[in-house]
Structures are given as C-alpha cells and as structure tokens.
Design a protein around this motif. Structure first.
Motif, mmCIF file in Angstrom:
data_model
loop_
_atom_site.group_PDB
_atom_site.id
_atom_site.type_symbol
_atom_site.label_atom_id
_atom_site.label_comp_id
_atom_site.label_asym_id
_atom_site.label_seq_id
_atom_site.Cartn_x
_atom_site.Cartn_y
_atom_site.Cartn_z
ATOM 1 N N SER B 205 0.850 -1.200 0.000
ATOM 2 C CA SER B 205 0.000 0.000 0.000
ATOM 3 C C SER B 205 0.882 1.246 0.000
ATOM 4 N N PRO B 206 1.633 1.431 -1.083
ATOM 5 C CA PRO B 206 2.589 2.548 -1.126
ATOM 6 C C PRO B 206 1.870 3.892 -1.220
ATOM 7 N N ALA B 207 2.643 4.950 -1.074
ATOM 8 C CA ALA B 207 2.098 6.305 -1.171
ATOM 9 C C ALA B 207 1.318 6.467 -2.476
ATOM 10 N N ARG B 208 0.180 7.163 -2.417
ATOM 11 C CA ARG B 208 -0.573 7.478 -3.638
ATOM 12 C C ARG B 208 -1.136 8.887 -3.508
ATOM 13 N N ASP B 209 -1.313 9.549 -4.659
ATOM 14 C CA ASP B 209 -1.719 10.962 -4.643
ATOM 15 C C ASP B 209 -2.910 11.216 -5.564
ATOM 16 N N ASP B 210 -3.739 10.178 -5.788
ATOM 17 C CA ASP B 210 -4.860 10.320 -6.719
ATOM 18 C C ASP B 210 -6.193 10.443 -5.988
ATOM 19 N N ASP B 211 -6.148 10.684 -4.677
ATOM 20 C CA ASP B 211 -7.364 10.736 -3.862
ATOM 21 C C ASP B 211 -8.095 9.393 -3.806
ATOM 22 N N GLY B 212 -7.451 8.346 -4.281
ATOM 23 C CA GLY B 212 -8.051 7.021 -4.195
ATOM 24 C C GLY B 212 -7.687 6.345 -2.877
ATOM 25 N N TRP B 213 -8.445 5.300 -2.569
ATOM 26 C CA TRP B 213 -8.258 4.571 -1.316
ATOM 27 C C TRP B 213 -7.576 3.226 -1.551
ATOM 28 N N ASP B 214 -6.663 2.894 -0.671
ATOM 29 C CA ASP B 214 -6.222 1.512 -0.526
ATOM 30 C C ASP B 214 -7.062 0.890 0.581
ATOM 31 N N LEU B 215 -7.751 -0.186 0.248
ATOM 32 C CA LEU B 215 -8.580 -0.893 1.230
ATOM 33 C C LEU B 215 -7.846 -2.167 1.623
ATOM 34 N N ILE B 216 -7.277 -2.166 2.820
ATOM 35 C CA ILE B 216 -6.357 -3.232 3.215
ATOM 36 C C ILE B 216 -7.092 -4.293 4.021
ATOM 37 N N GLU B 217 -6.964 -5.514 3.561
ATOM 38 C CA GLU B 217 -7.594 -6.663 4.227
ATOM 39 C C GLU B 217 -6.913 -6.941 5.567
ATOM 40 N N GLY B 218 -7.678 -6.900 6.647
ATOM 41 C CA GLY B 218 -7.117 -7.189 7.961
ATOM 42 C C GLY B 218 -6.901 -8.668 8.188
ATOM 43 N N GLN B 219 -6.152 -8.990 9.257
ATOM 44 C CA GLN B 219 -5.864 -10.382 9.615
ATOM 45 C C GLN B 219 -5.882 -10.523 11.125
ATOM 46 N N GLY B 220 -6.389 -11.639 11.602
ATOM 47 C CA GLY B 220 -6.300 -11.970 13.017
ATOM 48 C C GLY B 220 -7.052 -11.002 13.895
ATOM 49 N N SER B 221 -6.558 -10.818 15.105
ATOM 50 C CA SER B 221 -7.182 -9.943 16.084
ATOM 51 C C SER B 221 -6.162 -9.612 17.156
ATOM 52 N N LEU B 222 -6.205 -8.393 17.655
ATOM 53 C CA LEU B 222 -5.336 -8.049 18.785
ATOM 54 C C LEU B 222 -5.650 -8.900 20.011
ATOM 55 N N PHE B 223 -6.825 -9.543 20.010
ATOM 56 C CA PHE B 223 -7.236 -10.336 21.163
ATOM 57 C C PHE B 223 -7.100 -11.839 20.918
ATOM 58 N N HIS B 224 -6.455 -12.227 19.831
ATOM 59 C CA HIS B 224 -6.226 -13.654 19.588
ATOM 60 C C HIS B 224 -4.794 -14.002 19.993
ATOM 61 N N PRO B 225 -4.624 -14.835 21.050
ATOM 62 C CA PRO B 225 -3.279 -15.084 21.581
ATOM 63 C C PRO B 225 -2.338 -15.760 20.592
ATOM 64 N N SER B 226 -2.862 -16.374 19.551
ATOM 65 C CA SER B 226 -1.976 -17.011 18.580
ATOM 66 C C SER B 226 -1.452 -16.011 17.543
ATOM 67 N N PHE B 227 -2.262 -15.012 17.196
ATOM 68 C CA PHE B 227 -1.980 -14.228 15.992
ATOM 69 C C PHE B 227 -1.925 -12.714 16.185
ATOM 70 N N ALA B 228 -1.984 -12.236 17.429
ATOM 71 C CA ALA B 228 -2.047 -10.786 17.649
ATOM 72 C C ALA B 228 -0.799 -10.057 17.149
ATOM 73 N N GLY B 229 0.321 -10.761 17.074
ATOM 74 C CA GLY B 229 1.522 -10.121 16.544
ATOM 75 C C GLY B 229 1.342 -9.709 15.098
ATOM 76 N N VAL B 230 0.700 -10.578 14.321
ATOM 77 C CA VAL B 230 0.419 -10.262 12.920
ATOM 78 C C VAL B 230 -0.488 -9.030 12.841
ATOM 79 N N SER B 231 -1.542 -9.011 13.659
ATOM 80 C CA SER B 231 -2.486 -7.901 13.623
ATOM 81 C C SER B 231 -1.806 -6.582 14.011
ATOM 82 N N THR B 232 -0.895 -6.658 14.970
ATOM 83 C CA THR B 232 -0.181 -5.456 15.413
ATOM 84 C C THR B 232 0.694 -4.895 14.298
#
Lengths: 345, 345
Positions: B205-232
C-alpha cells in the motif's frame, strides 16, 4: 554444534549498538572468545586481542562469529570477502544475520572447498507450533523495552546470574542470535514466520513444576513501528508472571527511526502489562533496568532512584549495579508463602 | 500466473469457516469457478456443480484450488492423494496452506511426470523491506476484527465494490491467500517472517496521490493469543486513516481457543485505535461490519441498529445489506472539503 573458541568479527563497524552480538559473547562467554577481528577503520574494540584470521587459528580459534547486527541484515561484499578469507585460513563461520550464509554461493563454494562449516544461527527449527495461550505451570519473567537494543538480553542474563547466585533456579531462554550463541539454544524470533511467534515462545518456555524461573529474553518494543508485532507475539507466548522494563536513558529516538520519539517509561509499562494480560491476567512489573553506561556513577544512581520513585518499582543498571533490588521484589511477590497468600485472598 | 478457470476443492470439509478460501473465490470471482470437488462425507457446498477431476477438465478447468484453511495448515494424506489424482486428470494445483506443495515429494513428482504446475500462494516475495513508519501520502482503510475469520476480507471486498459503484477510486489490497487469489496480487501476511510484517504492508500500500483509497484486508485480532503479533504489525504498516471493525455476533469463543472469550466491540475498537495511532495519529473508526448470516433479517437489522447506537458508528452486514452507511461516513470524514476543514482548525 558451533565449535568454540570463537574469533569475534567487528569488520568496519563504528556503531556500538551494531556489534552487540560480538560484545554479548565477549561479556557472557569470555572463556570461549580468543580474539577480535577488525579493520583499521573500525573504531570499536571488545578489549580482546586483535588478530588476523591466521593468528586466530594459531591461537586455537575454530569459528569466526559474524557478530554484527545491522537492520535488514544484508551481507555486504566486504563481509563476504572477509568470511572467505577466514574459511581459507581454516575457520568455520557462524552468522546471526537475516541473510543466510548458505544463500551466498561464493561462501558455500569456499566452505566446501576447504571442508569448513557455515552456521546460520537465525534459522528457526522447522516444527514450531501455533500458540494456544493455554495456561501453563511454572514461573516466567520477560524483559520488555522502550525500544530495540536497550539492554533486554543483558538484563535477562544478569538476572540469571544473580538469581542463581542467591540459590534460585533460573534459566535464560534466548530469543535472538546473540542469546542463542551464548545459551546454546533458543529461538531466533525475528526470523520466525509471523503466525508462529507466540507458539515459538510457548515452545522454548514449556510448563515446569520445579519452582524455577524461565527468564525470557525480550525483543523489540510495542512502540517500534517496524517490530511491534514481534513484541506482541512474544508477550502473548511468554505468559509472563513478571515483567522487567528495560530502557536506554540517552537514546534520543527510536532505533533507526529519527521521526519516532521514545515513549515514556510509565506509558511503556502500562502498554506491556495491558497486552500481557491477555494470556497472563495476573502479570505484574517487578523492576526497571537502565543501561547507564553513558552516565557518570552519580548520574546513574540519581536516575535509578528517581525512576524507582516515579514508577514504584526497583530500578537498577543490571550490568553496572547488579540485580539484587529486582530479585528482592521477585522473592517478595512470588515466594511460595506470598503465592499461597495470593491464592487465599 | 495461476491459470483459470478453477475447480474449487472442499474435500472432506464439514467446517464452514475452514472452506473460506473456496467460498471467497466462488463469491468474488464466480466467472472463474467452473465447479466444486467434494467427497460424500462433505456436508458443505458452494452451490457450484459437483464435479470429478475428469469432469472438471472436460468443463474447461485448468487448476484445482485447495481452498481449505485449517489452523496450522498441514497437508493430510487425503489431500495429497486427491491432488495427485487431479494432476493425473490434467489439472494444475494451487494452495494457500502453510505447508507447501513443493515440499511434498509425491506431488512434485506427479506434477513433473504430467507436466503440471504447483502454485504455493502463501510464498511471500523475497524482497520484503523492514517497515519504517514514515508518513506516506494517500488514503488507507484497514479492516480489523474481534477474532480471526469474522468477515474482514468480505467487508473489504464489499467496500471496494461499493465505493467503486459510487464513483470513488478504491483498490483492495490482499493480505491472505484467498484475497490474493481473488485480487491477483498481495502479500500472504501470516507467512511473512516476523521482522517484515509492517514492511510488507507498507510495500503493498505505497504512497498514492490520486485521492483514491487503498482498502487493506485485515488479519487476526489483537485479542487472539496465537496471531495478535500479525495484527499489530498490520496496523502499524497500514498507517490507516480509517478502521472498520468486523465481528461475528454468533461466535462463542476465540477461533480454535475454547478457553478464550470474545472481546467486546468497544474494547476491540479502542485497542485497535490505540495501536494504530503509533503510525497514524489521526486514525478514526468509520464503521462496524457484522456477519449476520446466522440471524434472521429482523434480528440482523435490530443488532445493526443497536450496535450503531452503542458505538456511534454506522453498522451493517456488508454482504447482506450493503456498505452504503459506511461509505457515507467515509465521505463525510474524508471528502476533500472536510479534509481542508480539518487542516484549517
């Protein structure tokens, strides 16, 4: 197994923090280090005899340890040239850099030609589990920090020495390349695939029932935008009973990121306790470890006293002043009698 | 490049959440999916024609997609046997599992024997950078969640469709295997080495200047003890202007961890905003996305209304009800005029 004794590589380094692997070995395994290798433009020393590769071999060295740690961990042309010269002189080569020796064809060829071994300490074992967060028996302490490279490994190793000296059972659990070289085992956490961060820590600090402590080496910082994911997974995997907060009081900004200010100590402690509580609801802070090597003794003592007052925790420079105040707090909080008392309430 | 059209593999699956890769492809790339493969004991369907491998080849399929996602991602004997049969019938094989097809000698041999390709979608590119957290231009939205598999990818893809339908420029940035198969590019974040989590997100999701949006797919959860590092690391790398909170209202405990309760929505939102602020101080929440597929329409509408009232944010089921309320909020917060107004204050 990596054959000792070692020749420690400084190369062209002029960044004190960048040679922390070499220095860590010189400090915590001095009996295994015969000398240091540095070029004329290297302004640093470990106070070991400066040796060429041939001199090191003559002095008994078996392995050149590339104990420099630059962010990103590229193998530069200089480094490769030196490593080949070491191989030709008769040394194995061990490295903790991200880029693997085994991926550098000229090194692999030289090692094969001369019958030498290449060791990539940063290769995790292939059977890492996914973390479960399931409560497990035993006592665990984790060092956390305001930033990378603020003394977490030193504090943890000093705690191991200090706790053993006072008759406690305590075992250092290494999570970085220097720690692994010192301890002989551990997990190179920054090289672990993201899904396995917390599981890797669960693996190296399994349940124990001997009233002994696992002292887990912290990594990174919740406030470092490059590495906070590692620190988060480490907190969750450690399931720590006790946290020790580590800090470098003369650090001006987050390591490698001049655009990021250092967080405050209270803020850092609060954030770490909050994240740790997910897997260890009763976690508590037991001390603050400062690296006061750039301060006068008077400045250091004043700073430790002030920090202790401000946070309500024992504060010391583990390396310069020892760790007894922190151990006193650990005993007060976790001695069998106080643990029973806690359960009774 | 992975050749389409696809035959989607369900195998022996009976866990709806476990087939999310296959279902995601069926829903968001229907034109590329000719059928589904399932054994008699598979209780699930994507409402595609059920086909044998030979029938799929006859219908034009080029690649069998192993679109099942079990935690840990082992390749079972059944899976390998099926994949070999597919290869023998004339199909390439693509997989998003942690364990790589290329590491299974019998598969590699079968593919070589029949001239077929094996695709491991979960192999990250080798040139990932370390994250810097440096402010970059452009508008970015990240989906975050109370847990894994609560609809983050669906919400993000629905937002892309909805925003484009309303004349906005918006591009889905995939961070998981299904998303990558749908989008044609992205980073398999859970397979990235821990030190590069935030850097990988900065890269996609590099810098962009066209007023467009990058919609980034999230992963895991800050509250999931296995995967919160990825979410962070994902939160820090995304440097998001806007967060959308995703939740499954019928989930009874954290995925795979019966000993962990689900966090509350307000608590989850607060924790994500707090972590996100390290690299994006002005980040704000713009909506809540609920997966209401297990509720009646009346229940779903009531729940969305109640959630919206409780959190002061638009709340919808993106898939069942559309995303217009969230887009309205995005426009209100980030339209050029309101951005100028923000800067003026």
């Amino acid at each position: 197994m990596i054959r000792s004794p070692y020749l420690l590589y400084l190369g062209h380094s002029n960044d004190e923090v960048g040679i922390k692997t070499s220095r860590g070995l010189a400090v915590f395994r001095p009996e295994a280090c015969v000398g240091e290798f540095r070029h004329d433009d290297c302004g640093l020393t470990l106070d070991l005899p400066r040796m060429t590769f041939a001199e090191a071999v003559a002095a008994g060295a078996k392995t050149l340890v590339l104990g420099i740690a630059n962010a990103g961990g590229k193998l530069g042309d200089d480094l490769v040239r030196d490593a080949i010269a070491a191989i030709e002189a008769g040394l194995d080569v061990a490295s903790g850099l991200h880029n693997r020796l085994r991926d550098e064809p000229s090194l692999v060829a030289a090692a094969a030609r001369h019958g030498r071994l290449l060791h990539d300490v940063r290769d995790p074992r292939p059977d890492l589990p996914i973390g479960t967060g399931k409560p497990r028996a035993g006592l665990r302490l984790l060092t956390v920090g305001t930033d990378c490279s603020v003394g977490k490994m030193y504090a943890t190793l000093c705690l191991e020495r200090g706790m053993r000296a006072r008759g406690l059972t305590a075992d250092f659990r290494a999570t970085g390349q220097t720690g692994i070289l010192i301890a002989g085992s551990g997990v190179p956490l920054d090289a672990v695939v993201a899904d396995f961060i917390s599981g890797a820590i669960e693996q190296i600090s399994p349940a124990r029932d001997d009233d002994g402590w696992d002292l887990i080496e912290g990594q990174g910082s919740l406030f470092h935008p490059s590495f906070a994911g590692v620190s988060t997974g480490l907190l969750h995997g450690a399931q720590a009973d006790a946290l020790v907060l580590c800090h470098d009081p003369v650090r001006e900004h987050m390591r490698g990121l001049p655009h990021y200010a250092m967080p405050g100590l209270a803020e850092t402690l609060e954030a770490n306790l909050r994240v740790a509580r997910l897997t260890s609801p009763d976690v508590r802070a037991v001390g603050v470890a400062l690296n006061t090597s750039k301060l006068t003794t008077a400045q250091a003592e004043r700073l430790c006293a002030d920090t202790s007052d401000a946070l309500g925790l024992p504060c010391t420079d583990p390396f310069a002043m020892g760790v007894d105040p922190i151990i006193d707090r650990i005993i007060a909080c976790f001695a069998p009698s106080s643990r029973v008392a806690t359960l009774t309430h």
